[in-house]
Design a protein around this motif. Structure first.
Motif, mmCIF file in Angstrom:
data_model
loop_
_atom_site.group_PDB
_atom_site.id
_atom_site.type_symbol
_atom_site.label_atom_id
_atom_site.label_comp_id
_atom_site.label_asym_id
_atom_site.label_seq_id
_atom_site.Cartn_x
_atom_site.Cartn_y
_atom_site.Cartn_z
ATOM 1 N N UNK A 177 -12.850 -21.807 -5.096
ATOM 2 C CA UNK A 177 -12.973 -22.164 -6.504
ATOM 3 C C UNK A 177 -12.243 -23.457 -6.815
ATOM 4 N N UNK A 178 -12.816 -24.263 -7.703
ATOM 5 C CA UNK A 178 -12.214 -25.563 -8.026
ATOM 6 C C UNK A 178 -10.845 -25.416 -8.670
ATOM 7 N N UNK A 179 -10.693 -24.421 -9.531
ATOM 8 C CA UNK A 179 -9.427 -24.281 -10.262
ATOM 9 C C UNK A 179 -8.397 -23.443 -9.525
ATOM 10 N N UNK A 180 -8.855 -22.353 -8.918
ATOM 11 C CA UNK A 180 -7.896 -21.442 -8.267
ATOM 12 C C UNK A 180 -7.653 -21.777 -6.804
ATOM 13 N N UNK A 181 -8.642 -22.392 -6.161
ATOM 14 C CA UNK A 181 -8.515 -22.673 -4.745
ATOM 15 C C UNK A 181 -8.696 -21.447 -3.876
ATOM 16 N N UNK A 182 -8.980 -20.304 -4.516
ATOM 17 C CA UNK A 182 -9.161 -19.060 -3.774
ATOM 18 C C UNK A 182 -10.587 -18.964 -3.241
ATOM 19 N N UNK A 183 -10.728 -18.226 -2.138
ATOM 20 C CA UNK A 183 -12.033 -18.044 -1.527
ATOM 21 C C UNK A 183 -12.875 -17.101 -2.378
ATOM 22 N N UNK A 184 -14.095 -17.550 -2.692
ATOM 23 C CA UNK A 184 -15.011 -16.777 -3.531
ATOM 24 C C UNK A 184 -16.305 -16.576 -2.759
ATOM 25 N N UNK A 185 -16.923 -15.427 -2.918
ATOM 26 C CA UNK A 185 -18.228 -15.150 -2.321
ATOM 27 C C UNK A 185 -19.200 -14.769 -3.412
ATOM 28 N N UNK A 186 -20.416 -15.236 -3.265
ATOM 29 C CA UNK A 186 -21.425 -14.928 -4.267
ATOM 30 C C UNK A 186 -22.777 -15.493 -3.879
ATOM 31 N N UNK A 187 -23.694 -15.425 -4.807
ATOM 32 C CA UNK A 187 -25.034 -15.919 -4.557
ATOM 33 C C UNK A 187 -25.089 -17.442 -4.698
ATOM 34 N N UNK A 188 -26.099 -18.045 -4.101
ATOM 35 C CA UNK A 188 -26.224 -19.500 -4.108
ATOM 36 C C UNK A 188 -26.465 -20.050 -5.514
ATOM 37 N N UNK A 189 -27.101 -19.270 -6.353
ATOM 38 C CA UNK A 189 -27.274 -19.688 -7.744
ATOM 39 C C UNK A 189 -25.922 -19.949 -8.384
ATOM 40 N N UNK A 190 -24.987 -19.017 -8.197
ATOM 41 C CA UNK A 190 -23.642 -19.145 -8.759
ATOM 42 C C UNK A 190 -22.895 -20.315 -8.136
ATOM 43 N N UNK A 191 -22.987 -20.435 -6.819
ATOM 44 C CA UNK A 191 -22.295 -21.513 -6.111
ATOM 45 C C UNK A 191 -22.765 -22.889 -6.586
ATOM 46 N N UNK A 192 -24.077 -23.092 -6.673
ATOM 47 C CA UNK A 192 -24.616 -24.384 -7.105
ATOM 48 C C UNK A 192 -24.201 -24.703 -8.538
#
Length: 487
Positions: free
Chosen positions: A275-290
């Motif tokens: 994540x841009x703000x938290x720097x933590x690893x996030x998993x999700x769908x490509x729609x969300x990522x884009x």
């Protein structure tokens, strides 16, 4: 101006100053289904040119209904096949070989680009009509709306729908008319073997056709300076792993792993990012990522007229929920080695850094530098590559990008692989889908029968797999830069 309609433009309340087309019928009434569709939220923001073309497509769709149903629904089978028959009329025209036309429309075949645009518009239009006047509210529906919703429900269940398939007609069929069934006035489906890209031209296409017009000097690698690696990699994926052309435009850089290539669903495919703000690893769908990382929408969800739009045909997945991806299966070890060799050079020396998107293939032209590579740009590059080897696009000879996928399927058949393996390799949800790709040609049937007639009972006759696709001396490679994989 159509046979049963005309189009005028009228202002709408929102947004101020915008106008939309109004389809006026020969009865003096408006085509309310089109009026409702053009005012829907889903089509707002389109250009006037888009609205104009959409009105023409819907008007022609209505004209076909009027011409074939004669003001009534008639036989239910005809009503259910309405969309299927209409799309065939667009594709092949309505004029018969003897010059007659039972519909009275006298349509010429539509060009593939126009046909693809019409399919996109009509799919959304039919869905809107079905949602409003289908099973929920049939009593207030017009005969046109009833026929549309009934036929749309049938198309959604069809394995070989002309409305939902990305392309049901090759450009090479342009100008060929399908005969009408005299009993029902329906258009008979055309079937046959798919056209295969000539195997002997694979080497020239890659190593002659992909040469740069002028050798570059700024990539810092002799192969990158000499060849259009973007095109070369794309062609290698289609010919060597059987990808559909549209699938390569959804690939991210990291989808190419050390030992295999992943093909993720462009919307549902899983991905991990920080994540841009938290720097933590996030998993999700490509729609969300884009959306979160780049403010982008998956390319399959972009409007058809957007140059970055790329279709996506549902495929048989190797890994379903929650990952939603398939794996590219290489039919030839040399093509696989070539792709990875090119990929490393492209990644390290060609693809710009700091881009506002994660897509693997990018444009290197001055006007669109760094943007996701478009299908239009790919088509132009492919045609230029054919021209360099003395060929021109010709779907009847398989000289188009999809012909490379057909070659992949045909080669798997030539290797005597079981149908279920071919289905998995080509990512077909239905095993029937591969038949059009793998139907043996006249020459192959003749060769097999000739060989069988000379069968020696003491020696089993086995059709040898084709392992010599790239046995070719590359006159464009005097430095023997590719010798390490071509041995």
């Amino acid at each position: 101006m159509g046979r049963f309609h005309t189009t005028v433009w009228v202002p709408v309340e929102t947004p101020p100053g915008q106008s939309i087309p109004l389809i006026v019928l020969d009865t003096g009434q408006i085509l309310y289904e089109a009026w409702y569709f053009f005012r829907a939220d889903g089509v707002r923001g389109h250009s006037s040119a888009w609205f104009e073309k959409a009105a023409r497509f819907i008007g022609s769709f209505y004209d076909y209904f009027r011409a074939t149903h004669k003001g009534s629904l008639g036989d239910k089978a005809d009503a259910d096949a309405f969309i299927d028959n209409c799309m065939s009329a667009f594709a092949y025209g309505t004029v018969q070989p003897d010059g007659t036309d039972p519909t009275g429309l006298f349509w010429e075949p539509w060009m593939p680009s126009k046909l693809a645009h019409a399919r996109s518009v009509l799919k959304d239009f039919c869905r809107t009509v079905t949602d409003l006047w289908g099973e929920k509210n049939p009593l207030s529906a017009s005969r046109f709306a009833l026929a549309t919703s009934s036929a749309f429900a049938r198309e959604q269940k069809q394995r070989h729908s002309k409305l939902f398939h990305l392309s049901f007609r090759d450009a090479g069929n342009h100008g060929k008319v399908k005969p009408l069934n005299a009993a029902r006035g329906a258009i008979v489906a055309r079937r046959g073997s798919a056209k295969v890209f000539p195997r002997r031209l694979i080497g020239p296409l890659l190593f002659e056709g992909c040469l740069r017009t002028r050798q570059a000097k700024d990539f810092g690698h002799p192969i990158a300076n000499k060849y259009n690696l973007t095109l070369m990699m794309a062609l290698t994926l289609i010919a060597g792993a059987g990808l559909r052309k549209s699938e390569i435009f959804h690939m991210f850089v990291d989808d190419v792993r050390t030992n295999r290539v992943h093909l993720y669903d462009p919307v549902l495919g899983q991905i991990s990012w920080r994540g841009k703000r938290t720097g933590k690893l996030v998993s999700g769908q490509r729609t969300q990522y884009l959306a979160e990382q780049f403010g982008r929408t998956p390319r399959s969800k972009l409007p058809y007229h957007d140059s970055e739009h790329a279709g996506w045909k549902s495929m048989l997945l190797d890994h379903g929920e929650p990952d939603f991806y398939a794996v590219a299966h290489w039919m030839n070890g040399r093509l696989r080695s070539l792709f990875y060799h090119l990929y490393r050079i492209y990644r390290d020396h060609v693809r710009p850094t700091g881009l506002d998107h994660p897509y693997l293939f990018v444009s290197l032209s001055h006007l669109d530098f760094g943007r996701p590579w478009s299908i239009g740009a790919f088509n132009e590059a492919f045609e230029a590559a054919l021209d360099r080897i003395g060929e021109t696009p010709d779907a009847n000879r398989g000289l188009n990008p999809h012909g490379l996928r057909h070659l992949y399927g045909q080669t798997l058949v030539d290797m005597s692989l079981p149908p279920v393996v071919i289905q998995q390799a080509m990512h077909h949800k239905s095993i029937e889908s591969q038949l059009v790709y793998t139907k043996p040609s006249f020459e192959r049937i003749k060769n097999m029968l000739d060989a069988a007639s000379n069968f020696d009972s003491d020696n089993d006759y086995v059709i040898p797999p084709n392992n010599g696709i790239l046995d070719y001396h590359w006159k464009s490679d005097p430095l023997n830069l590719f010798a390490h994989w071509n041995t």
